[in-house]
Design an enzyme around this catalytic site. Structure first.
Site, PDB file in Angstrom:
ATOM      1  N   SER A   1       0.896  -1.147   0.000  1.00  0.00           N
ATOM      2  CA  SER A   1       0.000   0.000   0.000  1.00  0.00           C
ATOM      3  C   SER A   1       0.933   1.195   0.000  1.00  0.00           C
ATOM      4  CB  SER A   1      -0.904  -0.010   1.225  1.00  0.00           C
ATOM      5  OG  SER A   1      -1.756   1.116   1.183  1.00  0.00           O
TER       6      SER A   1
ATOM      7  N   GLU B   1      -1.389  11.473  12.069  1.00  0.00           N
ATOM      8  CA  GLU B   1      -1.669  10.109  12.540  1.00  0.00           C
ATOM      9  C   GLU B   1      -1.024   9.055  11.663  1.00  0.00           C
ATOM     10  OE1 GLU B   1      -3.981  12.431  11.856  1.00  0.00           O
ATOM     11  OE2 GLU B   1      -4.728  13.022  13.833  1.00  0.00           O
TER      12      GLU B   1
ATOM     13  N   ARG C   1      -9.204   7.453  30.236  1.00  0.00           N
ATOM     14  CA  ARG C   1      -8.096   8.051  29.472  1.00  0.00           C
ATOM     15  C   ARG C   1      -6.992   8.540  30.419  1.00  0.00           C
ATOM     16  NH1 ARG C   1      -9.497  14.181  28.038  1.00  0.00           N
ATOM     17  NH2 ARG C   1     -11.217  14.531  29.466  1.00  0.00           N
TER      18      ARG C   1
ATOM     19  N   ASP D   1       7.788   6.884  -7.894  1.00  0.00           N
ATOM     20  CA  ASP D   1       7.322   8.248  -8.160  1.00  0.00           C
ATOM     21  C   ASP D   1       5.800   8.357  -8.077  1.00  0.00           C
ATOM     22  OD1 ASP D   1       7.352   6.731 -10.506  1.00  0.00           O
ATOM     23  OD2 ASP D   1       8.227   8.306 -11.752  1.00  0.00           O
TER      24      ASP D   1
END
Lengths: 610, 610
Positions: free
Chosen positions: A119, A357, A309, A149
């Protein structure tokens, strides 16, 4: 020098020929994309990629990441030339069961490949992570990434360039194989090497362009890269299908093996099959850093309400003192995910990746490949930005520890863009993944500790609001387990995270009506505790699953899956989850709107019993 | 000029004050991020954003996309100043049920917002799509995108810059609010405007930097942008919390409302509440292009085996002649997805986005916002790269028609990086989505036609291999339906796409053993035909679901969901899908390995019946 030039050219011809041989044998693959890179790979493997062949995982070894993964044949040809694999193995390319896959993927048989590619646009971030790991370990090793490229159109490439420049990783070099032709025709920039040089310079990289088939120029560029105080981009002007006149620089030859007769002519044109072996240069001497003894401090414990959290951040901050291999990555939201707790007490274990991310997950993959135990965290919603990177990391058998905060509509006023509502579905579908969703501080501590030793992709979903503590510090929370937090016989309520608390409230109200509800904390969404759920379903005949997530793909689907199968349990299963598009509002308003609060659970139990 | 300067400054003060008022009233939000942008927004709305307030959806209107969506208060303040919303509505910010959400999201009540933002870095691609739509319609309108500096770390920003430069959209300008402070501290580049100017130049944009609180400079920059032959980046040096001395340029004030007493002092410091109204400039006169009459050609029909990906491309190529609003985007794999069929016969309907899935989906969102019927296609695996963009498009109520080709292990030799194995899970979890998976050419034609009129996010999953034609051209394939392709009473086999063909083979073999298997083509995975599945489950007592996808989140979960519920059907459900990591191999080998071929189905039916 003349000897070396001839040796490199001969080796490049062999790499090209072997790429043709393996793809023609396979009947598919990318020989022309391999031929454009043959000289670049030849010079690299012969004289620059310092590798101890007896210890492929040594942190002292240089690393090579083939970002243009479709050129896998030239990588395998190089691995044959250095003696890592034999010719017969190379010729199993693309065969069922062979480690010599269509695109590079790490397997136990192929330790030389450390990250899955194919990918496009993911190599630079992985290389950045490797370069950072080398810096942490004070290793003199270097990372080489080969780009195509076409993939330079991916923003992930430049996101990683930005991060690499910021982190000043002088031990990272990218080689861009500018072969002008993509899968379906010319690339956006075709032969304009200057466009890439200018861009890399603008990002703060050293950059140069060369003739990618001039081995002396390649050698010089590699030397130049090694001397910089910053990362280097080498833009190499190449010819797709170089050296094979029937296909060189021609369209319509991407991802196509040469038919046998063409292959024969091509191999002849390249000078015929040969069997050069090369010995790669040795790594520089390197002593691993002295191990740091664990502080031996006690893990956090909680008795007062705390957001999961926050407990996540505090547990990581503690873990940093216990494990010298711990690295924590932040996507510029550390004050929300609470990775800032690590930054404050253990800055050496903390890397700021800013709002990037894809680069964060890519770097995590690279750090993990070099043996680090790496956690990364952002809002659960924003992990969607790196879903392809997570998918590829799973193909790469990487151990990634992910945390997504701000789960569900319960985040409240910020609105749907910040709400993780698809994260359980996305992470459950990853091969071999572990999906955890604690409801209180205590279980968070335990699950973070479990994650640190868990292979594969593991995901911890955390909640914005503070939630009451449910468990004593000595309880165990094995992955794949659950907690029956209340016994009952008339119905089973299955919750996780915030909805466990709503389930408990609902059980209280149902008890007032004489309905006895069992409540299960499904903190391990994947693997799920099928045995406990089956017993509960069988005992109570009614299962109500409640999740602050879309009804598709999350806890409800996981529970239904656990109860189905050839020996399925006959129970009514009601699934409560988010089915419409939320807006802003208070957490309580939004849970009521979504039909996932205690009132909705009570109503669902009553309706199902009517 | 002095009058205008005073007017702009007064308006900017009002926008800042209103941002403070609404966030303090809400008790949360981002006033400081609004104050840095107040002058930039004031000058834009007062004198540059040409808008017909009576016709907010007119293609002649300029468009504004607030990529830094957390600065929503300043946008709402501007909408109040132009009279689009009233003060009372503005003060419902972040309230449950209000269209004035924490981050901008289009709702029927708020036609002025046309794209959801708040997941950062997505505005430029959306703006590119709008600019392309204007070009197609020969509208003289322009697009203005406001970026934050933290989000400039997202590669998606530069991916869109690259694409915008390539497409030469001179009608696109981005304004970067360089306020130095992110959520948790200083940004990567802090005050280095030159870093962004250099980068934009390297991408081929016109770029300049200004004082973002100097209204004359802002006005000049906007005029300059409008005169270029390429897209323009304006880097505006600003102060976060500008004009409010207690918070200006100070850390710790991101995403925090001012307490009432501070708000009072801040409003006083900014000169007090005022009620300026402005009339935005009128759009240039514009006549919509003359409608193109449909060619009235017959849709493709098939009698010979064809790959559904090929039927997809051919159907789109036909549709281009029937619908002048059709636009098709390719992620540089048009020869694989077969969007090249559109490029060949209807190039005016085709846009090449190169390998840049995030820019492709963002541009699609922008094109859709301006009324185009847009399809985009890449490998299903690579849609994962744009999962966050798809998620945000669903929040933005965009109609996106997505096609993911190369589904499952059935792609064969290329290996797992190219295999869509999580796409059904990811797309099912999107709010209001439609997930379609045809098994033959005929159903593909019908489903593509259905998609063209389907609201929301719709996804078509296509197969690499050719598959036999199962249906006559006159059959209907409504969304939410299914086809019972074989009747049977002992078991139900549920397949879609490639696994329908395996199910049919299995039914043949089972028939030889006297086992009568019903076979259902579940071409509509979401919404799913629950009624037909329930009857089949009830009739046969055994349902075997087979999918070329992970067992989590896909067809199996959808079928279990359809059969569960308070009035659930008591049937054994067996789910066959991919549970391990595949490698390379032939499609047949890999289906056998995964346990999703006819042999595996036969074995599963037999085992369940023992």
């Amino acid at each position: 020098m003349d000897d070396r030039i001839e040796r490199w050219n001969e080796l490049a011809a062999q790499l090209g020929i072997d790429s043709i041989r393996s793809t023609t044998e396979a009947g598919s693959g990318h020989p022309t994309s391999s031929l454009s890179a043959a000289h670049l790979v030849a010079v690299l493997f012969a004289d620059h990629l310092r590798t101890d062949l007896d210890d492929p995982k040594s942190p002292a070894n240089d690393r090579f990441v083939l970002s243009k993964g479709h050129a896998a044949p030239v990588l395998y040809a190089a691995l044959k030339a250095v003696g890592a694999i034999d010719d017969a193995t190379m010729l199993t390319l693309r065969r069922f069961g062979s480690p010599i896959q269509g695109h590079p993927a790490p397997t136990p048989e192929l330790p030389w490949v450390e990250a899955a590619t194919g990918s496009l646009g993911q190599g630079p971030a992985i290389g950045l992570g490797m370069a950072l790991a080398m810096r942490i370990d004070e290793s003199p090793a270097r990372v080489w990434v080969m780009l195509g490229d076409s993939e330079a159109a991916e923003g992930s490439v430049w996101e990683a360039f930005e991060a690499a420049a910021y982190h000043g990783v002088a031990n990272l070099a990218c080689v861009l194989d500018l072969n002008r032709l993509g899968q379906r025709g010319p690339t956006m920039h075709e032969r304009d090497a200057g466009a890439f040089v200018a861009r890399a310079n603008a990002y703060g990289w050293h950059a140069l362009s060369i003739d990618g088939h001039d081995v002396a120029a390649i050698d010089g560029a590699y030397r130049e890269a090694a001397e910089q105080d910053r990362p280097t981009l080498i833009v190499a002007n190449t010819v797709k299908g170089h050296g094979v006149s029937e296909v060189a620089d021609k369209g319509g030859w991407h991802g196509k093996a040469l038919p046998a007769d063409m292959a024969e002519r091509a191999i002849a044109e390249l000078g015929g099959v040969r069997s050069i072996t090369i010995t790669p240069p040795k790594p520089e001497p390197w002593m691993p850093p002295a191990p740091v003894a664990p502080a031996g401090a006690a893990a956090p414990t909680y008795t007062e309400a705390i957001a999961t959290r926050k407990a996540f951040g505090e547990t990581l901050a503690w873990l940093a003192g216990e494990r010298s291999d711990l690295v924590v990555l932040d996507g510029e939201v550390g004050n929300s995910t609470h990775t800032e707790d690590v930054e404050k007490v253990a800055p050496a274990h903390f890397i700021q990746m800013y709002i990037a991310e894809q680069a964060m997950i890519g770097a995590q993959t690279g750090l993990a490949a070099l043996g680090k135990t790496v956690f990364s965290a952002t809002f659960g919603a924003f992990l969607a930005r790196a879903y392809d990177q997570i998918r590829m990391a799973s193909i790469g058998r990487a151990d990634l520890r992910l945390c997504g905060s701000h789960a569900g509509v319960s985040i409240g006023e910020d609105g749907p863009s910040q709400m993780a509502l698809e994260d359980l579905a996305a992470l459950r579908a990853i091969n071999g993944s572990t999906v955890l969703y604690p409801a209180d501080g205590t279980s968070t501590v335990h699950l973070v500790r479990e994650m640190a030793d868990q292979p594969g992709i593991s995901y911890l979903r955390t909640t914005r609001e503070a939630t009451p503590v449910l468990y004593g510090e000595d309880e165990a929370f094995p992955i794949g387990g659950s907690k029956t937090v209340r016994e009952g016989s008339d119905a089973t309520l299955v919750g996780a995270g915030i909805t466990l608390h709503e389930s408990l409230k609902a059980a209280d109200r149902l008890a007032e009506d004489g309905i006895s509800a069992r409540v299960i904390d499904c903190y391990s969404v994947k693997p799920i505790d099928a045995a406990t759920l089956r017993v509960a379903a069988s005992d109570t005949g009614l299962v109500v699953v409640v999740e602050d997530h879309r009804v598709e793909g999350g806890l409800g689907d996981a529970v239904r899956d656990a109860l189905a199968g050839p020996d399925g349990v006959a129970a009514r299963i009601v699934s409560l989850g988010v089915t419409e598009m939320p807006g802003s509002g208070s957490p309580e308003e939004l849970r009521a709107w979504a039909g996932i609060d205690a009132d909705a659970i009570v109503a669902a139990v009553r309706a199902a019993r009517d």
